[in-house]
Write an enzyme that holds these catalytic residues in place. Structure first.
Site, short mmCIF file in Angstrom:
data_model
loop_
_atom_site.label_atom_id
_atom_site.label_comp_id
_atom_site.label_asym_id
_atom_site.label_seq_id
_atom_site.Cartn_x
_atom_site.Cartn_y
_atom_site.Cartn_z
CD1 TRP A 103 21.93 33.87 45.69
CD2 TRP A 103 23.94 33.10 45.16
NE1 TRP A 103 22.85 34.83 46.05
CE2 TRP A 103 24.08 34.38 45.72
CE3 TRP A 103 25.09 32.42 44.74
CZ2 TRP A 103 25.33 35.00 45.89
CZ3 TRP A 103 26.33 33.02 44.89
CH2 TRP A 103 26.44 34.30 45.47
CG ASP A 173 21.29 27.57 48.42
OD1 ASP A 173 21.43 27.77 49.63
OD2 ASP A 173 21.86 28.24 47.54
CE LYS A 197 23.56 34.44 52.33
NZ LYS A 197 23.97 35.80 51.98
#
Length: 362
Positions: A103, A173, A197
């Site tokens: 990511w 992030d 999540k």
């Protein structure tokens, strides 16, 4: 109702049962409005109260004051990969990226489309078995900002300690580990996280941004891509994902009831410990991907002696009511995502299954 399984999916992921039950009870008549939260106007007072309380509770849990705003956006973390450099990477300046997994690589690729970038550290050569050490980070001469990914769902690694860079804005992030443990959120100029999540359902992206960053928002990018647009309108510039924000509002209340981040961390360490112990005590039958000092509390990645056994493990686990254990398609293996809402009972069930599987298949 079909029996609920032990849900180890990486995202969308498990939600607290208490939260789901409250949402179910309020679904047809939210706050005595005679309507579902899915039906009321986002400009009505009942919804505005949900929006405001969610922002206040998130800042309270993170220990942040009035110099920060919380925005509820859409587009996932993937849109933030572009919004961050669009807003904060002026022409002629450099943005630094610390690479610790897939990511962070994707965030870098989006920034490269917009401006000049620099890789300040990477562990790609080690197949991302660990996050970079603080001494390995080599910033550029005068970066516009430094970006990191706090937890790596695919590789199962997590920062144990965050770096500091003085006045250089630090951006993170935190999609897969936000609110899993206490940390100094004031180190960060901006934090973003997909909700699906640890915070709520898919469809909402949380952005926590320091006020001074909003003051220099560029006017030459589309209106919807400016953080200042959403801050000035309390995330109500356009129709927000109202049900998703409502669910986040309930999850934040639930986290506070667990004892806040300190209480959540205690639970998470105990849960992850059950599974890591099964790996460590297996004599090499289960092989963890992450180095011990970079292990994630949220995503536990491991391999078995061969891929055939891994496929059998996933199939038999599903039959035993343990779902979502197949590793990411890019790396294979197995992964147990044990986010805040995953219970200790579920983690104990996985541990018991692992011990039994090894005994039956050695």
């Amino acid at each position: 109702m079909t029996t609920r399984i032990h849900n180890f999916n990486a995202g969308p992921a498990a939600l607290p049962l208490d939260v789901l039950q409250q949402a179910q009870a309020e679904l047809l008549n939210f706050n005595n409005t005679g309507m579902s939260i899915l039906e009321i106007s986002h400009r009505s007072k009942p919804y505005e109260q949900v929006n405001a309380e969610a922002e206040a509770n998130l800042k309270e849990l993170l220990g942040l004051g009035e110099n920060y705003r919380v925005l509820f956006l859409q587009g996932g973390a993937s849109l933030q990969f572009a919004m961050v450099p669009l807003n904060f990477l002026p022409q002629g300046q450099t943005a630094d990226y610390i690479l610790s997994g897939s990511w962070s690589e994707k965030a870098l690729k989006e920034a490269q489309l917009i401006g000049q970038t620099h890789v300040a550290a990477t562990t790609a050569g080690e197949n991302y078995r660990r996050v970079p050490g603080l001494a390995e980070i080599k910033p550029s001469a005068s970066p516009a900002y430094i970006h990191l990914t706090s937890n790596n769902t695919i590789f199962g690694t997590q920062w144990a300690e965050f770096p500091s860079f003085g006045d250089i804005p630090l951006i993170a992030d935190m999609s897969s580990d936000i609110l899993c443990k206490p940390f100094d959120a004031s180190k960060f100029a901006l934090i973003y996280a997909g909700a699906q999540k640890n915070l709520g359902p898919a469809g909402v992206t949380i952005v926590i941004i320091r006020q001074d960053l909003l003051e220099n928002s560029p006017g030459a990018i589309p209106t919807m891509l400016r953080y200042s647009t959403h801050a000035k309108n309390d995330s109500l510039y356009n129709t927000p994902p109202t049900f998703g924000v409502y669910m986040i509002h309930l999850v934040l209340r639930w986290i506070k009831a667990q004892g806040g981040l300190a209480g959540i961390e205690k639970q998470n360490r105990a849960k992850a410990g059950l599974i890591y112990d099964a790996i460590d005590q297996s004599g090499g039958y289960y092989r963890g991907h992450a180095e011990p000092d970079s292990r994630s509390l949220m995503n536990i990645t491991f391999r078995l002696p061969n891929e055939e056994l891994e496929q059998t493990f996933v199939a038999q686990a599903a039959q035993a009511g343990l779902g979502g254990l197949k590793g990411h398609r890019s790396v294979g293996g197995l992964r147990a995502s044990v986010y805040n809402a995953v219970t200790r009972k579920s983690c104990q069930a996985l541990r018991d299954f692992m011990l039994g599987f090894q005994q039956n298949n050695s």
